[in-house]
Design a protein around this motif. Structure first.
Motif, PDB file in Angstrom:
ATOM      1  N   GLY A  69      -8.444  12.327   1.904  1.00 49.97           N
ATOM      2  CA  GLY A  69      -9.458  13.283   1.495  1.00 49.97           C
ATOM      3  C   GLY A  69      -9.671  13.293  -0.006  1.00 49.97           C
ATOM      4  O   GLY A  69     -10.815  13.347  -0.495  1.00 49.97           O
ATOM      5  N   LEU A  70      -8.592  13.231  -0.758  1.00 53.79           N
ATOM      6  CA  LEU A  70      -8.690  13.180  -2.217  1.00 53.79           C
ATOM      7  C   LEU A  70      -9.380  11.904  -2.672  1.00 53.79           C
ATOM      8  O   LEU A  70     -10.310  11.932  -3.485  1.00 53.79           O
ATOM      9  N   LEU A  71      -8.946  10.777  -2.135  1.00 48.21           N
ATOM     10  CA  LEU A  71      -9.503   9.497  -2.583  1.00 48.21           C
ATOM     11  C   LEU A  71     -10.988   9.372  -2.276  1.00 48.21           C
ATOM     12  O   LEU A  71     -11.768   8.889  -3.102  1.00 48.21           O
ATOM     13  N   ARG A  72     -11.407   9.803  -1.094  1.00 47.17           N
ATOM     14  CA  ARG A  72     -12.745   9.508  -0.614  1.00 47.17           C
ATOM     15  C   ARG A  72     -13.787  10.504  -1.133  1.00 47.17           C
ATOM     16  O   ARG A  72     -14.975  10.291  -0.966  1.00 47.17           O
ATOM     17  N   SER A  73     -13.363  11.585  -1.762  1.00 45.73           N
ATOM     18  CA  SER A  73     -14.281  12.667  -2.128  1.00 45.73           C
ATOM     19  C   SER A  73     -14.573  12.672  -3.627  1.00 45.73           C
ATOM     20  O   SER A  73     -13.692  12.370  -4.439  1.00 45.73           O
ATOM     21  N   GLN A  74     -15.786  13.058  -3.961  1.00 44.30           N
ATOM     22  CA  GLN A  74     -16.112  13.240  -5.373  1.00 44.30           C
ATOM     23  C   GLN A  74     -15.535  14.546  -5.904  1.00 44.30           C
ATOM     24  O   GLN A  74     -15.258  14.668  -7.096  1.00 44.30           O
ATOM     25  N   ARG A  75     -15.364  15.518  -5.018  1.00 47.50           N
ATOM     26  CA  ARG A  75     -14.687  16.769  -5.360  1.00 47.50           C
ATOM     27  C   ARG A  75     -13.588  17.000  -4.333  1.00 47.50           C
ATOM     28  O   ARG A  75     -13.815  16.832  -3.132  1.00 47.50           O
ATOM     29  N   PRO A  76     -12.392  17.405  -4.757  1.00 46.00           N
ATOM     30  CA  PRO A  76     -11.263  17.523  -3.821  1.00 46.00           C
ATOM     31  C   PRO A  76     -11.545  18.449  -2.646  1.00 46.00           C
ATOM     32  O   PRO A  76     -11.072  18.208  -1.533  1.00 46.00           O
ATOM     33  N   GLU A  77     -12.343  19.477  -2.869  1.00 47.24           N
ATOM     34  CA  GLU A  77     -12.586  20.433  -1.797  1.00 47.24           C
ATOM     35  C   GLU A  77     -13.474  19.866  -0.685  1.00 47.24           C
ATOM     36  O   GLU A  77     -13.590  20.458   0.382  1.00 47.24           O
ATOM     37  N   HIS A  78     -14.111  18.737  -0.918  1.00 47.46           N
ATOM     38  CA  HIS A  78     -14.987  18.169   0.104  1.00 47.46           C
ATOM     39  C   HIS A  78     -14.207  17.607   1.291  1.00 47.46           C
ATOM     40  O   HIS A  78     -14.680  17.620   2.418  1.00 47.46           O
ATOM     41  N   GLY A  79     -13.042  17.036   1.060  1.00 46.72           N
ATOM     42  CA  GLY A  79     -12.227  16.515   2.155  1.00 46.72           C
ATOM     43  C   GLY A  79     -12.894  15.424   2.966  1.00 46.72           C
ATOM     44  O   GLY A  79     -12.743  15.360   4.184  1.00 46.72           O
TER      45      GLY A  79
ATOM     46  N   PHE B 207       0.818  -1.208   0.000  1.00 46.64           N
ATOM     47  CA  PHE B 207       0.000   0.000   0.000  1.00 46.64           C
ATOM     48  C   PHE B 207       0.857   1.265   0.000  1.00 46.64           C
ATOM     49  O   PHE B 207       0.398   2.324  -0.417  1.00 46.64           O
ATOM     50  N   LEU B 208       2.096   1.164   0.476  1.00 47.89           N
ATOM     51  CA  LEU B 208       2.967   2.337   0.522  1.00 47.89           C
ATOM     52  C   LEU B 208       3.212   2.894  -0.878  1.00 47.89           C
ATOM     53  O   LEU B 208       3.307   4.111  -1.075  1.00 47.89           O
ATOM     54  N   ASP B 209       3.301   2.030  -1.855  1.00 50.43           N
ATOM     55  CA  ASP B 209       3.477   2.451  -3.248  1.00 50.43           C
ATOM     56  C   ASP B 209       2.146   2.608  -3.955  1.00 50.43           C
ATOM     57  O   ASP B 209       1.930   3.565  -4.708  1.00 50.43           O
ATOM     58  N   LEU B 210       1.223   1.682  -3.691  1.00 46.96           N
ATOM     59  CA  LEU B 210       0.005   1.616  -4.491  1.00 46.96           C
ATOM     60  C   LEU B 210      -0.960   2.769  -4.223  1.00 46.96           C
ATOM     61  O   LEU B 210      -1.506   3.355  -5.162  1.00 46.96           O
ATOM     62  N   VAL B 211      -1.189   3.110  -2.973  1.00 45.22           N
ATOM     63  CA  VAL B 211      -2.190   4.141  -2.675  1.00 45.22           C
ATOM     64  C   VAL B 211      -1.801   5.501  -3.270  1.00 45.22           C
ATOM     65  O   VAL B 211      -2.643   6.164  -3.889  1.00 45.22           O
ATOM     66  N   PRO B 212      -0.553   5.963  -3.135  1.00 47.38           N
ATOM     67  CA  PRO B 212      -0.206   7.225  -3.801  1.00 47.38           C
ATOM     68  C   PRO B 212      -0.376   7.156  -5.318  1.00 47.38           C
ATOM     69  O   PRO B 212      -0.746   8.162  -5.945  1.00 47.38           O
TER      70      PRO B 212
END
Length: 430
Positions: A256-266, A221-226
């Motif tokens: 926050g980026l992964l879980r959100s439909q828009r980056p600003e949602h966090g 996951f250290l490589d894959l998630v980013p």
């Protein structure tokens, strides 16, 4: 820390649940329904070991009764799966009934039988989205699907779906057999007109439990998630929304980026939703809180024995996540700083490793925490799975130096070999 993500907007709109509810209003808003276990693939990683039908699968008439119950419970969206949902004789009739009941209909498919004619029929029945399962570029996908030509069938299915006016989406499970294809697959899906893409992690369920070398190790996951986060950023700029499955991520820098439909949602992971707003139905009418939960431990009843409302409201097998607290966790998760929000991550994934939920090794924060201390966790299989749908074995965790030598594994060709179950004859198929 970013704010807690809100629950998904109710896709049922303003229609109110006609059943009395408790103050929390837990109800099966989102239902994944396995219409049949019959399948025209025999995939190496299939959690349900699909291929042949279960004994006593629901008839079309019984399935239409289930549609009525779901509408009464306020279900807003149903995903029809299999096996292959289109191999159930009542597939289109069920889709039409759900549409008539004001329930959004989605189909998840391996794509082999999604001809232009079937795509038009699905559109006429009210199917709004079709998610095609594509697990890597051609070589890796065809190996995982145990069928040469499967990858090309998926691309044809996507084209047929789009031509019929249905929104085309995709889903992928990542493991050591295909994780190198992530960026290339993104470009294929983008160019194929896919609008959204769910990316999740292969868990040791069903046939994947028989192939432990296929599984990711926590330090992967250290490589894959980013990398996944970087692909999501590309997609946001290029019109393809990548969203993580329930067993990917957890409180790393990219959460926050992964879980959100828009980056600003966090947004961030807010705990397992099984039995809270999610429900699974197996093809024989067995009801559980999530479609991927282990059948042997989480079925609360069947639609032939009881109403779905009674199973939902009274079965402890479905209610486990409604009252889960930090006290229910164990191992690393019990002491984690995010425990009260995360509550151990995905239930079926943790259970698949250790025979109970509450300690999830597939966690980005956990992998980072170990790496900061010069350590890593490695999963070692102890007991094999018994061989039934949604079964699992047992693993242990070895904590070792982060630079420990990688243990020897079998080759990819050995890893992906399977013995096919005989498939039920399907008219018009080879």
């Amino acid at each position: 820390m970013t704010r807690r993500g809100s629950l998904p907007k109710d896709p049922g709109g303003s229609r109110r649940r006609r059943l009395d509810v408790v103050a929390t209003d837990y109800h099966p808003r989102y239902v994944v329904w396995e219409l049949t276990l019959t399948c025209d693939h025999a995939c190496t990683h299939c959690g349900s070991r699909a291929g042949v039908a279960r004994e006593n699968e629901l008839t079309t008439a019984e399935a239409l009764d289930v549609v009525e119950e779901l509408a009464d419970l306020g279900t807003g969206e149903v995903v029809l799966i299999g096996g292959e949902a289109y191999l159930h004789p009542g597939f289109l009739e069920v889709a039409r009934a759900l549409t008539a009941a004001d329930v959004n209909v989605i189909v998840t498919t391996g794509g082999r039988g999604v001809t232009a004619e079937l795509a038009v029929a699905m559109a006429d029945a009210g199917v709004r989205r079709v998610s095609v399962s594509i697990d890597g570029l051609e070589e890796a996908h065809d190996q995982m699907r145990a069928r040469k030509g499967s990858y090309q069938d998926c691309l044809t299915a996507l084209a047929n779906v789009r031509a019929a006016g249905i929104t085309a989406t995709a889903n992928t499970v990542l493991n050591r057999s295909n994780m190198g294809d992530l960026e290339g697959l993104y470009e294929v899906l983008r160019d194929a007109g896919v609008r959204s893409w769910q990316v999740q992690i292969t868990s040791p369920l069903g046939r994947a439990a028989d192939r432990t070398a296929m599984l990711l190790q926590p330090y992967d996951f250290l490589d894959l998630v980013p990398r996944i986060a970087a692909v999501k950023e590309r997609g946001l700029a290029e019109g393809l929304l990548l969203m993580p499955g329930n067993n990917l991520g957890y409180f790393g820098p990219e959460e926050g980026l992964l879980r959100s439909q828009r980056p600003e949602h966090g947004d961030h992971w807010g705990g397992c939703q099984a039995g809270k707003f999610v429900m699974g139905i197996e093809s024989d009418g067995a009801v559980k809180g999530c479609p991927s939960l282990q059948t042997s431990a989480y079925v609360g009843g069947t639609t032939r024995e009881s109403s779905i409302a009674k199973i939902w409201d009274e079965s402890p097998e479905l209610a486990f996540a409604r009252a889960r607290t930090r006290a229910d966790l164990h191992g690393f998760c019990a002491e984690c700083v995010y425990a009260d929000a995360c509550l151990g991550g995905c239930t079926f994934t943790a259970h698949a490793f250790f025979g109970r939920p509450g300690n999830n090794p597939y966690c980005h924060f956990r992998a980072l925490d170990h790496a900061r201390r010069g350590l890593r966790e490695r999963l070692v299989a102890l007991d094999a799975a018994p061989g039934s749908p949604f079964d699992c074995g047992l693993f242990e965790i070895v904590v070792e130096a982060a630079d420990a030598e990688e243990p020897e594994t079998v080759s990819d060709s050995e890893l992906l070999q399977i013995t096919r179950q005989p498939l039920r004859a399907v008219p018009g198929r080879e």
